[in-house]
Write a protein that holds these residues in place. Structure first.
Motif: not given
Length: 349
Positions: A12-18, A20-39, A197-199
């Protein structure tokens, strides 16, 4: 994972992996943001604690899971980061920097812990097996002793208080402080995961696993074994320093009792239970570090025993529960909790 799947993953090319990692981190940030308002506030504090521990378990995963170096002193490295943040934060308090003071203090904690990790790593690169474990164990014993020796600076066993500014005014005067803590710690955790993850997908990550699998073969392939091991310890120490600094921000105090030898054992068992060598396993390990002590506290509260016995249970029961969970997980799925989805997929196929 089959050989074909492994080859596809590597190609898998390095730009694609990076990306993907950025997308997963952004998804995690959205989940944490939503949880912080619910909990509720206390659950937000626990969520913030998971983020702080995740920084440490992710770094320890790189060191132990990917490079094969056993460390029993990461609790002490966390203490180095926590004390550095406390001293820096208190010395800069009231200088008009506002929220930038905390950023400077966190960066100072990372730098100091990185230097300490480099010193330990230089010695650890010459040791193997129980000798390496003994060295890191000595670090876990020496660091608390330093706080008692220079009690004028570190205030001995009573520790130091940490002056932390309230949330920015732009968020509102009634913005929950626990939500702000969750945002701070998870910003550090997600950034740590992105960098690691990139490292581990880079050439350096391949060198780590090559040294872990066979040092002689790695040396013949042109890998500088000693340098790779030292850099692995440096990276892991920087993550531990960040985690310790965030723990100090959450508790707003630092003391030797907050970083005992048992903490280093818990960290090691957490990454094994979560999945050794997987960053997703580091997340599971961080969750266990918060959930299992809470379960232990609930058990001791529900048992009608004397205060002295309850105190002993409070101190020893978490280690026993961790041990039982470790045995059960290793028997059920040796790859840890993070390997469970892949095992389910293979059985379906």
């Amino acid at each position: 994972m089959t050989d074909l799947e492994e080859r596809v993953r590597v190609q898998v090319p390095a730009p694609v992996r990076k990306s993907r990692h950025i997308a997963l981190v952004l998804l995690g940030a959205v989940i944490i943001l939503a949880l912080s308002y619910v909990l509720p506030p206390f659950r937000n504090y626990q969520l913030a604690t998971v983020g702080a521990y995740l920084c440490v378990t992710a770094g320890l995963t790189v060191l132990t899971g990917l490079n094969g170096q056993l460390s029993l002193g990461h609790g002490a490295l966390m203490a180095v980061g926590a004390y550095t943040l406390a001293l820096t934060q208190n010395s800069l308090a009231g200088n008009g920097l506002g929220q930038w003071t905390l950023l400077v203090a966190v960066l100072a904690a990372i730098v100091v812990t990185t230097v300490a990790g480099a010193v330990v790593g230089l010695a650890a690169a010459r040791l193997r097996g129980p000798y390496l474990a003994g060295l890191t164990l000595a670090v876990a014993v020496v660091v608390p002793a330093i706080t008692s020796t220079w009690d004028g600076t570190f205030n001995s066993d009573q520790g130091l208080s940490v002056a932390v500014d309230p949330p920015p005014v732009a968020l509102g005067y009634d913005f929950p402080y626990e939500r702000w803590q969750a945002w701070l710690t998870w910003a550090g955790a997600l950034l740590t995961l992105l960098l690691l993850a990139n490292l581990v997908r880079s050439r350096f990550g391949r060198d780590l696993t090559a040294v872990r699998d066979d040092e002689t073969a790695a040396r013949l392939a042109g890998v500088n074994v000693a340098r790779t091991q030292v850099l692995a310890f440096v990276v892991s120490a920087a993550c531990a320093g960040l985690g310790g600094a965030l723990i100090a921000v959450l508790s707003q105090s630092v003391s030797p009792g907050a970083f005992p030898l048992a903490l280093s054992l818990f960290l090691l068992m957490a990454i094994v239970i979560g999945g050794l060598g997987r960053l997703s396993g580091a997340l599971w390990g961080a969750v266990l570090l918060v959930v299992l002590p809470a379960v232990t506290h609930s058990i001791t509260d529900s048992i009608d025993v004397s205060p002295a016995l309850a105190q002993r249970l409070e101190g020893n029961l978490p280690l026993a529960i961790f041990g039982v969970v470790l045995i059960v997980v290793m028997l059920a799925f040796p790859g840890g909790i993070a390997s469970l989805p892949s095992r389910i997929r293979r059985r379906r196929r």
